[in-house]
Each structure stands twice: as structure tokens, then as C-alpha cells.
Design a protein around this motif. Structure first.
Motif, PDB file in Angstrom:
ATOM      1  N   ARG A  26       1.401 -13.793   0.344  1.00  0.00           N
ATOM      2  CA  ARG A  26       1.705 -12.362   0.132  1.00  0.00           C
ATOM      3  C   ARG A  26       1.556 -11.595   1.445  1.00  0.00           C
ATOM      4  O   ARG A  26       2.418 -10.791   1.811  1.00  0.00           O
ATOM      5  CB  ARG A  26       0.761 -11.788  -0.931  1.00  0.00           C
ATOM      6  CG  ARG A  26       0.893 -10.286  -1.137  1.00  0.00           C
ATOM      7  CD  ARG A  26       2.185  -9.942  -1.841  1.00  0.00           C
ATOM      8  NE  ARG A  26       2.351  -8.503  -2.021  1.00  0.00           N
ATOM      9  CZ  ARG A  26       3.213  -7.755  -1.346  1.00  0.00           C
ATOM     10  NH1 ARG A  26       3.992  -8.307  -0.416  1.00  0.00           N
ATOM     11  NH2 ARG A  26       3.316  -6.469  -1.584  1.00  0.00           N
ATOM     12  N   LEU A  47      -4.568  -3.216  -9.076  1.00  0.00           N
ATOM     13  CA  LEU A  47      -4.464  -2.159  -8.066  1.00  0.00           C
ATOM     14  C   LEU A  47      -4.715  -0.840  -8.781  1.00  0.00           C
ATOM     15  O   LEU A  47      -4.015  -0.499  -9.739  1.00  0.00           O
ATOM     16  CB  LEU A  47      -3.079  -2.160  -7.415  1.00  0.00           C
ATOM     17  CG  LEU A  47      -2.889  -1.117  -6.308  1.00  0.00           C
ATOM     18  CD1 LEU A  47      -3.845  -1.360  -5.146  1.00  0.00           C
ATOM     19  CD2 LEU A  47      -1.454  -1.114  -5.802  1.00  0.00           C
ATOM     20  N   LEU A  49      -6.209   3.489  -8.205  1.00  0.00           N
ATOM     21  CA  LEU A  49      -5.722   4.637  -7.445  1.00  0.00           C
ATOM     22  C   LEU A  49      -5.972   4.516  -5.949  1.00  0.00           C
ATOM     23  O   LEU A  49      -5.099   4.816  -5.147  1.00  0.00           O
ATOM     24  CB  LEU A  49      -6.392   5.925  -7.949  1.00  0.00           C
ATOM     25  CG  LEU A  49      -6.032   6.376  -9.348  1.00  0.00           C
ATOM     26  CD1 LEU A  49      -6.710   7.705  -9.643  1.00  0.00           C
ATOM     27  CD2 LEU A  49      -4.528   6.514  -9.526  1.00  0.00           C
ATOM     28  N   HIS A  50      -7.179   4.091  -5.576  1.00  0.00           N
ATOM     29  CA  HIS A  50      -7.543   4.125  -4.163  1.00  0.00           C
ATOM     30  C   HIS A  50      -7.672   2.752  -3.547  1.00  0.00           C
ATOM     31  O   HIS A  50      -7.935   2.641  -2.348  1.00  0.00           O
ATOM     32  CB  HIS A  50      -8.912   4.797  -3.959  1.00  0.00           C
ATOM     33  CG  HIS A  50      -9.123   6.012  -4.783  1.00  0.00           C
ATOM     34  ND1 HIS A  50      -8.614   7.227  -4.439  1.00  0.00           N
ATOM     35  CD2 HIS A  50      -9.772   6.208  -5.955  1.00  0.00           C
ATOM     36  CE1 HIS A  50      -8.951   8.123  -5.350  1.00  0.00           C
ATOM     37  NE2 HIS A  50      -9.652   7.526  -6.285  1.00  0.00           N
ATOM     38  N   ALA A  51      -7.624   1.722  -4.334  1.00  0.00           N
ATOM     39  CA  ALA A  51      -7.958   0.399  -3.824  1.00  0.00           C
ATOM     40  C   ALA A  51      -7.639  -0.645  -4.887  1.00  0.00           C
ATOM     41  O   ALA A  51      -7.285  -0.307  -6.011  1.00  0.00           O
ATOM     42  CB  ALA A  51      -9.456   0.335  -3.489  1.00  0.00           C
ATOM     43  N   TYR A  52      -7.807  -1.906  -4.510  1.00  0.00           N
ATOM     44  CA  TYR A  52      -7.760  -2.963  -5.513  1.00  0.00           C
ATOM     45  C   TYR A  52      -9.038  -2.903  -6.334  1.00  0.00           C
ATOM     46  O   TYR A  52     -10.042  -2.323  -5.920  1.00  0.00           O
ATOM     47  CB  TYR A  52      -7.658  -4.337  -4.835  1.00  0.00           C
ATOM     48  CG  TYR A  52      -6.321  -4.561  -4.168  1.00  0.00           C
ATOM     49  CD1 TYR A  52      -5.227  -4.985  -4.907  1.00  0.00           C
ATOM     50  CD2 TYR A  52      -6.162  -4.335  -2.805  1.00  0.00           C
ATOM     51  CE1 TYR A  52      -3.995  -5.178  -4.296  1.00  0.00           C
ATOM     52  CE2 TYR A  52      -4.936  -4.529  -2.191  1.00  0.00           C
ATOM     53  CZ  TYR A  52      -3.851  -4.958  -2.944  1.00  0.00           C
ATOM     54  OH  TYR A  52      -2.637  -5.133  -2.358  1.00  0.00           O
ATOM     55  N   PRO A  96     -12.498  -3.901  -3.252  1.00  0.00           N
ATOM     56  CA  PRO A  96     -12.314  -5.125  -2.469  1.00  0.00           C
ATOM     57  C   PRO A  96     -11.001  -5.075  -1.678  1.00  0.00           C
ATOM     58  O   PRO A  96     -10.052  -4.411  -2.098  1.00  0.00           O
ATOM     59  CB  PRO A  96     -12.234  -6.217  -3.539  1.00  0.00           C
ATOM     60  CG  PRO A  96     -11.653  -5.519  -4.721  1.00  0.00           C
ATOM     61  CD  PRO A  96     -12.185  -4.111  -4.673  1.00  0.00           C
ATOM     62  N   ARG A  97     -10.990  -5.739  -0.557  1.00  0.00           N
ATOM     63  CA  ARG A  97      -9.755  -5.840   0.226  1.00  0.00           C
ATOM     64  C   ARG A  97      -9.051  -7.134  -0.154  1.00  0.00           C
ATOM     65  O   ARG A  97      -9.685  -8.153  -0.399  1.00  0.00           O
ATOM     66  CB  ARG A  97     -10.085  -5.807   1.716  1.00  0.00           C
ATOM     67  CG  ARG A  97     -10.601  -4.445   2.172  1.00  0.00           C
ATOM     68  CD  ARG A  97     -11.367  -4.560   3.462  1.00  0.00           C
ATOM     69  NE  ARG A  97     -10.507  -5.109   4.510  1.00  0.00           N
ATOM     70  CZ  ARG A  97      -9.757  -4.367   5.320  1.00  0.00           C
ATOM     71  NH1 ARG A  97      -9.770  -3.064   5.206  1.00  0.00           N
ATOM     72  NH2 ARG A  97      -9.001  -4.924   6.234  1.00  0.00           N
ATOM     73  N   LEU A  98      -7.739  -7.061  -0.156  1.00  0.00           N
ATOM     74  CA  LEU A  98      -6.955  -8.198  -0.641  1.00  0.00           C
ATOM     75  C   LEU A  98      -7.356  -9.493   0.060  1.00  0.00           C
ATOM     76  O   LEU A  98      -7.573 -10.516  -0.577  1.00  0.00           O
ATOM     77  CB  LEU A  98      -5.463  -7.912  -0.433  1.00  0.00           C
ATOM     78  CG  LEU A  98      -4.496  -9.009  -0.864  1.00  0.00           C
ATOM     79  CD1 LEU A  98      -4.649  -9.323  -2.344  1.00  0.00           C
ATOM     80  CD2 LEU A  98      -3.047  -8.595  -0.570  1.00  0.00           C
ATOM     81  N   LYS A  99      -7.481  -9.436   1.366  1.00  0.00           N
ATOM     82  CA  LYS A  99      -7.720 -10.684   2.082  1.00  0.00           C
ATOM     83  C   LYS A  99      -9.131 -11.228   1.843  1.00  0.00           C
ATOM     84  O   LYS A  99      -9.401 -12.392   2.095  1.00  0.00           O
ATOM     85  CB  LYS A  99      -7.430 -10.515   3.579  1.00  0.00           C
ATOM     86  CG  LYS A  99      -8.396  -9.633   4.319  1.00  0.00           C
ATOM     87  CD  LYS A  99      -8.108  -9.694   5.818  1.00  0.00           C
ATOM     88  CE  LYS A  99      -8.975  -8.763   6.625  1.00  0.00           C
ATOM     89  NZ  LYS A  99     -10.369  -8.672   6.254  1.00  0.00           N
TER      90      LYS A  99
ATOM     91  N   GLU B  12      -1.529   0.866   0.427  1.00  0.00           N
ATOM     92  CA  GLU B  12      -1.370  -0.075   1.527  1.00  0.00           C
ATOM     93  C   GLU B  12      -1.682  -1.495   1.037  1.00  0.00           C
ATOM     94  O   GLU B  12      -2.584  -1.691   0.217  1.00  0.00           O
ATOM     95  CB  GLU B  12      -2.311   0.372   2.645  1.00  0.00           C
ATOM     96  CG  GLU B  12      -2.101  -0.290   3.954  1.00  0.00           C
ATOM     97  CD  GLU B  12      -3.218  -1.256   4.223  1.00  0.00           C
ATOM     98  OE1 GLU B  12      -2.988  -2.170   5.023  1.00  0.00           O
ATOM     99  OE2 GLU B  12      -4.299  -1.095   3.642  1.00  0.00           O
ATOM    100  N   LEU B  13      -0.927  -2.449   1.507  1.00  0.00           N
ATOM    101  CA  LEU B  13      -1.015  -3.810   0.953  1.00  0.00           C
ATOM    102  C   LEU B  13      -2.412  -4.424   1.073  1.00  0.00           C
ATOM    103  O   LEU B  13      -2.933  -4.970   0.109  1.00  0.00           O
ATOM    104  CB  LEU B  13       0.010  -4.726   1.654  1.00  0.00           C
ATOM    105  CG  LEU B  13      -0.126  -6.213   1.312  1.00  0.00           C
ATOM    106  CD1 LEU B  13       0.223  -6.461  -0.152  1.00  0.00           C
ATOM    107  CD2 LEU B  13       0.766  -7.063   2.215  1.00  0.00           C
ATOM    108  N   LEU B  14      -3.000  -4.374   2.243  1.00  0.00           N
ATOM    109  CA  LEU B  14      -4.225  -5.150   2.464  1.00  0.00           C
ATOM    110  C   LEU B  14      -5.443  -4.535   1.790  1.00  0.00           C
ATOM    111  O   LEU B  14      -6.310  -5.251   1.309  1.00  0.00           O
ATOM    112  CB  LEU B  14      -4.487  -5.307   3.963  1.00  0.00           C
ATOM    113  CG  LEU B  14      -3.435  -6.117   4.723  1.00  0.00           C
ATOM    114  CD1 LEU B  14      -3.813  -6.237   6.180  1.00  0.00           C
ATOM    115  CD2 LEU B  14      -3.264  -7.503   4.111  1.00  0.00           C
ATOM    116  N   SER B  15      -5.507  -3.217   1.763  1.00  0.00           N
ATOM    117  CA  SER B  15      -6.702  -2.572   1.209  1.00  0.00           C
ATOM    118  C   SER B  15      -6.427  -1.890  -0.119  1.00  0.00           C
ATOM    119  O   SER B  15      -7.359  -1.562  -0.844  1.00  0.00           O
ATOM    120  CB  SER B  15      -7.195  -1.507   2.185  1.00  0.00           C
ATOM    121  OG  SER B  15      -6.167  -0.545   2.366  1.00  0.00           O
ATOM    122  N   GLY B  16      -5.171  -1.642  -0.416  1.00  0.00           N
ATOM    123  CA  GLY B  16      -4.858  -0.811  -1.581  1.00  0.00           C
ATOM    124  C   GLY B  16      -5.050   0.667  -1.298  1.00  0.00           C
ATOM    125  O   GLY B  16      -4.882   1.500  -2.188  1.00  0.00           O
ATOM    126  N   ALA B  17      -5.414   1.020  -0.067  1.00  0.00           N
ATOM    127  CA  ALA B  17      -5.715   2.418   0.262  1.00  0.00           C
ATOM    128  C   ALA B  17      -4.476   3.295   0.128  1.00  0.00           C
ATOM    129  O   ALA B  17      -3.347   2.841   0.281  1.00  0.00           O
ATOM    130  CB  ALA B  17      -6.259   2.508   1.691  1.00  0.00           C
TER     131      ALA B  17
END
Ligand code: SF4
Lengths: 551, 105
Positions: A26, A47, A49-52, A96-99, B12-17
């Protein structure tokens, strides 16, 4: 507690590796969001509102101290230092961040946890009584059966793409603390004419847009046949459940539209074919799983506790004991509920430091065991009464000693519009304001048991339908409004609250709750008559009148 | 007199921010950097949306109405105001939706 065997370890590890690869693809642009979305959801990654948001399964709400410590570590290392315990006895990380997610899943796998099946149209984490295996009123410990259901339902090839999500709850006590009648399937321990213990099966309960109370489809299914019976229900649902309309796809709608008898006939036909087959649970297998849940080695401890003396000496401690301890089946022990509802707090949130403290205290005072309750609190199931004072001192130091379990401030609230992408209105600020308004312990005591439940939209994660007072956030012309319901009950006396009138603004909600409470206090037959009992006797009318006048 | 304009926002893809399409055509954290599109700029806006989407660095791109009031930009929907300003009941004293390590831009 159950320990993973080789298969479990191998499976969870393989899934984590698979997801790591999917995340890499991805990020490298080899998968687009349409392709990736179902893959991340299968691994509990939403996902918001503000983050995963990562939803981690806590099987039937049971955690070891080691697992709790790992959750604290994840919150601290990969998230923003806290987690949110949910009404499904799970935990959600909000940032959490995707990576980082594959690394988080590795951390979880290291303590026999994962996030599989916390999303999607599959069988979700089975939930149960937070006092399972400890409660004095328990007929049978439901955890071995919950574990068997977990194993059966994990990546069940036939039930991975159901018409809609599917939730099973189970209780081994006659006093239902797991809201089993509000699940797709609710299991309740029952006895047959020979006095053997088996399961009463309710089907088609649920909340959300169309709340329904589960209907009794079979009063007694023996242990050995339970999986075959569950599979039969799932088969009928999978075949006939509506896939044309997401809002009509849950089994509750099928049962409602077709009628219980028609569904029962189908299920019984499936069951006839399935029973005695591969899904029959031999006693040896039941015993093997049950061996993971043998009670800890309780000590002979003093059973005496003079609450009157404690009340004079330390009222906060006495209040804690009175409200937060629950009768244990072992003399000299109690189950202790640690409130995640401090005044002004977000219900269900705990900091990494608090999780560490809970892990330490569980190790010291509860044989290393913890539970997440569906009311968004943490339970230490096996505490010696003689340790209560020391435990309380440890909780005070961590800001975890709120003695309000069962009271008006022990509210359920979902994340609402502060976090949730599906929300219509905020839940947390409403809960915070109510907790401040009713912060006085003397007032809480005067009011007695009262359950307020708040959802930020009709999906009802905050269980507002079964709140004695329910609060549902809706959106009207760009502003948040709150519908007040009354008379809901999640217990064995299940009932769905009724809407009292037009929606109120957030500012009006605390006053409205005060009005309902005052109406109850004036009208109750005696201080022993609880809010819900008074409502049952009086009906909606006096409450409606008090809130909206005679319009 | 307040003007109603559009902004373009995504996660944003990596953080969802939460990110916004900026005046320089790049994605930015923070509503202040968002480019405002008037009704006469729809074609340009849509071309930029297509470009941003093609970058593969964002998820769920949306157009949102904002009002420009006293020099500030105010999203019309509460949901958007919360996306712009973070949870209204934040955990702890600091905003968690801003800056490193959250936003990866
Ligand atoms: S009830 Fe609605 S707002 Fe609350 S968590 Fe569930 S989906 Fe989100």
C-alpha cells in the motif's frame, strides 16, 4: 487462561506477516485504497476522523497482567499514551500510524493477542460476564465455552462473508451482566429436567437502527451440541439473511421478518443434519479447554469486613468497597471493578501508566488476571478481602479509585464525533459534563443504581437503547441534538428505552437528566425502589411530563 | 458579508492525519494553509483533486464548505471543525492531531 497452541501461534504470525506485506505494498503504491481497505479492516484497522484506529480483540474480555502491560507498552510506544476500552470488551488505539501497525501486531502476537475479526461481516469477538469464573451467582463458568466458540468462529471459511457482522454473547449466571439478549446470539446457562447444565439460546437481539430483544429459539442445548446448533443458526442466516440492504442485513431482521417459528424450523432441520457429526464436542475436548480455566489457588483468608468501621475511618475506601466490589464464590474473596469513569474523564479511557498499574495490581492481588467489562471498566476478578485496603491505596495513587460503580456517573459512552467517522454528535463531552454535574458521592448514593448510556449515532455502540436513561446524538441542520430515552435495560429483564420527545441541545442534556432524576426521587415508593423499577411501575408519562410538559 | 467557499480535505495515507489542499497545490496539515475555491474555480479544483488522488498519498478526499469570517476560515459542518481542531475532549493537555510524530507530511 487459555494459552495459544502451535496452531494459534502459527496462524497469528502468518496473518501478521501477510498484513505487513499488504501495508508495504500500500505504501509503495502497489495497492490503492479500494484494494487495501478490506484488507486493513480484516485486521482491525479503521480510518477515523483524525487518524487510523486499531481495534484489538480481547477474547471474552479476559486479559493477563502480561497482556495488559503489553497494551500499555503499545499505547506508549506507538500511540499517544492511552487506549479506549469498548462496550465489546475490546481496546481501541486512536492514533496508530499505518507503517507501525505490523509492529503493533507483532507485539500483540507476542502475548497471544491480535486484531483479527474486529471488523467486517464475520463473527466478532465473543463477549461474556466480566465476573465469569468468579461470580457467586454463577451456575457455570462460561469462559471454556467462549473459548471454544472463539476457536470455531476464527476464520471460519463459511462465515467470513456473512450478510453482516455477527455478535455472540454468553453468560453463565442467571443475572445477565453481558447483555446477551442484545446480541445476534445470546447464550445463557440453563438446566434441563435432569438437572444438567446446558445453554438457552436467544437469537436476533441487537441494538443499532432497529433495536430488538433476542428471542428464545431453544431453551436447552447441551454442551456437546452447542457448536452444531450455533453453526445451524449461522447457516440459516448466511443463506437467508438479506444482502440487498445493509440496514436489513442483521439476523434480527431475518428473525423479525420471517418469524421465530419459521427460523426455528430451518435451524432445527440444519441441526438434525449436523448433530452428532464433526462439530460434536467430546467431553475430553471440553475438559481439555476447561483445564485452562481452573480457578486459582485461593488462600484461606479472613472473610470478615466491617464496613461500618471503615465508613468512619475512611469514607472513600468504604464507598469503594460498597460500590466496586462484587460477591465472589470463594469465601474471603471479592471481584473488584476499577472504574474508568473518573469525574470529568472520557468513559473507558486509560493511560499507559494506568494500564501498567492495573497489570501490577492484578499480579499482586488478583492472580495476574484482569477483565474488561462491557460497561467499559476493568475488573480484578479474584481479590482477597484482606487485600482490599492495599489495592485501594494502589488505585488511589494512579487516579483509579473512583468508587462509583453502578451509580449515575458509571456511564457508557462511545467515542462519538470527537473521533468516530460515523458519528452525528459528540458523546464524550456530554458524559464529562454529566459526571461533573453528579460528582457528589452523597447525591450518587441518594439516587442509587442508574445506568446512563450515550451513543454518538444510531449505531448504538454506546448502548443508549438499554440505558435506564439513554442519550442518542443526532444531527439536525448542522447542529448536535440529543434524544433522551428512558426505561432501557440490558439485563435478563431486557427492555428497549422509549424516546421521550424532541432532541435537546448538548447544554440542555444535564438539566434534562436532573429533571428525570428529580422526578424519580419524588415518585419512588421508597429509597429501595431503583430508577428502573420506579419507571416500570410508573411508565413514561411522569418523566415525559416533567421533561416536556403536556405538549 | 460572509463568503461561502470550498476547501479540499483528505486523510494522509501514512498517519491518517487531516490534510488540506494548499494554495501551492501541495497537501498541508492545518486548515490555515487550505486554498479557498470560489464557485468560478470548480474546474481547477476538480483537476487538483484528481491530481491529489493520483498521488496515492491520501485517503478519502472531500470538498467541504467553509465560511470566511473576520479573516478566519470556518468549516460549516461541526464534523469538519472537529477534524480541523482535533477532539474537543482531548486526552491530556496537548493536541494529538498535530505535528510530529503524527503527521507525516
Ligand atoms: S455509536 Fe456511532 S458515533 Fe458512537 S462509536 Fe458507534 S458508530 Fe461511532
Amino acid at each position: 487462561m487459555y494459552r495459544y497452541d502451535e496452531f494459534d501461534h502459527g496462524f497469528v504470525k502468518a496473518r501478521t506477516e501477510e498484513f505487513r506485506d499488504q501495508v508495504e505494498r500500500r505504501v509503495a503504491g502497489q495497492l490503492n485504497e479500494d484494494q487495501f481497505r478490506p484488507l486493513r479492516l480484516m485486521n482491525g484497522l479503521y480510518l477515523q476522523l483524525h487518524a487510523y484506529m486499531l481495534r484489538v480483540a480481547i477474547p471474552y474480555g479476559t486479559l493477563s497482567a502480561t497482556q495488559m502491560r503489553r497494551l500499555a507498552h503499545i499505547a506508549r510506544t506507538y500511540d499517544r499514551g492511552y487506549g479506549h476500552f469498548t462496550t465489546r470488551q475490546n481496546i481501541q488505539f486512536n492514533w496508530p500510524r499505518l507503517k507501525d501497525v505490523p509492529a503493533i501486531l507483532d507485539e500483540l502476537a507476542g502475548v497471544e493477542m491480535h486484531a483479527i475479526q474486529t471488523s467486517g461481516n464475520c463473527i466478532r469477538n465473543v463477549t461474556t460476564d466480566a465476573f465469569a469464573g468468579a461470580a457467586a451467582d454463577e451456575v457455570i463458568d462460561p469462559r471454556p465455552v467462549a473459548e471454544i466458540i472463539r476457536q470455531w468462529s476464527s476464520v471460519h471459511p463459511e462465515f467470513t462473508y456473512l450478510p453482516r457482522k455477527f455478535k455472540i454473547a454468553i453468560t453463565g449466571a442467571p443475572n445477565d451482566r453481558a447483555a446477551v439478549k442484545f446480541h445476534d446470539i445470546g447464550l445463557m446457562a440453563s438446566a434441563n429436567a435432569q438437572g444438567e447444565i446446558g445453554w438457552a439460546v436467544h437469537v436476533g437481539g441487537g441494538m443499532g437502527r432497529t433495536p430488538m430483544i433476542g428471542k428464545l429459539i431453544n431453551g436447552f442445548v447441551p454442551h456437546a451440541d452447542l457448536l452444531a446448533y450455533l453453526e445451524s443458526i449461522l447457516r440459516v442466516y448466511n443463506r437467508y439473511g438479506r444482502r440487498d440492504n445493509k440496514y436489513k442485513a442483521r439476523v434480527k431482521i431475518l428473525v423479525h421478518e420471517e418469524g421465530l417459528d419459521a427460523i426455528r424450523d430451518q435451524v432445527e432441520a440444519e441441526f438434525e443434519a449436523a448433530r452428532g457429526g464433526v462439530l460434536t464436542l467430546p467431553q475430553t475436548e471440553l475438559d481439555r479447554i476447561a483445564a485452562y480455566f481452573v480457578p486459582p489457588e485461593f488462600a484461606e483468608v479472613a472473610t470478615e469486613f466491617d464496613l461500618e468501621v471503615e465508613r468512619r475511618r475512611d469514607p472513600a475506601f468504604a464507598r469503594f468497597v460498597e460500590n466496586n466490589s462484587f460477591p465472589h464464590r470463594q469465601p474471603g474473596y471479592a471481584s473488584v471493578t476499577v472504574s474508568l469513569k473518573p469525574v470529568g474523564g472520557a468513559p473507558g479511557d486509560a493511560s499507559a501508566e494506568q494500564m501498567d498499574v492495573l497489570a501490577d495490581l492484578a499480579k499482586k492481588y488478583s492472580f495476574g488476571e484482569l477483565r474488561v467489562s462491557h460497561e467499559q471498566n476493568i475488573v480484578l476478578p479474584h481479590v482477597a478481602i484482606s487485600d482490599l485496603r492495599d489495592l485501594h491505596a494502589g488505585l488511589v495513587a494512579a487516579g483509579l479509585a473512583t468508587g462509583n460503580i453502578g451509580s449515575i456517573t458509571d456511564m457508557i459512552a462511545c467515542p462519538g464525533l470527537d473521533y468516530c467517522a460515523l458519528a452525528n454528535a459528540r458523546s464524550i463531552p456530554v458524559a464529562q459534563e454529566l459526571s461533573r454535574r453528579f460528582a457528589d458521592p452523597a447525591r450518587q448514593k441518594q439516587i442509587g443504581p442508574l445506568k446512563i448510556k450515550i451513543s454518538g449515532c444510531i449505531n448504538a455502540c454506546g448502548h443508549h437503547h438499554v440505558g435506564h436513561i439513554g442519550i442518542l446524538g443526532v444531527e439536525k441542520k448542522g447542529t448536535e441534538l440529543y434524544q433522551i430515552t428512558i426505561g432501557g435495560d440490558a439485563t435478563e429483564q431486557a427492555s428497549i428505552g422509549t424516546i421521550l420527545g424532541p432532541g435537546l441541545s448538548a447544554e440542555q442534556v444535564p438539566g434534562a437528566v436532573e429533571t428525570l432524576v428529580d422526578t424519580y426521587l419524588l415518585a419512588r415508593a421508597s429509597p429501595e425502589e431503583s430508577f428502573i423499577a420506579a419507571h416500570r411501575r410508573l411508565g413514561d408519562a411522569p418523566f415525559k411530563e416533567a421533561l416536556y410538559g403536556s405538549r | 458579508m460572509k463568503a461561502e467557499l470550498d476547501i479540499v480535505t483528505a486523510n494522509e495515507l501514512l498517519s491518517g492525519a487531516v490534510v488540506y489542499l494548499g494554495r501551492d497545490g501541495a497537501l498541508h496539515a492545518g486548515l490555515a494553509a487550505a486554498r479557498l475555491f470560489g464557485p468560478d474555480k470548480t474546474a481547477e479544483r476538480d483537476a487538483l483533486i484528481a491530481k491529489a488522488r493520483a498521488s496515492g498519498r491520501i485517503v478519502g478526499i472531500e470538498t467541504e464548505k467553509v465560511a470566511v469570517e473576520a479573516g478566519g476560515v470556518l468549516p460549516q459542518r461541526l464534523r469538519e471543525r472537529i477534524r480541523a481542531n482535533g477532539p474537543t475532549a482531548p486526552y491530556g493537555p496537548e493536541r494529538q492531531d498535530l505535528g510530529a510524530p503524527h503527521v507525516s507530511l
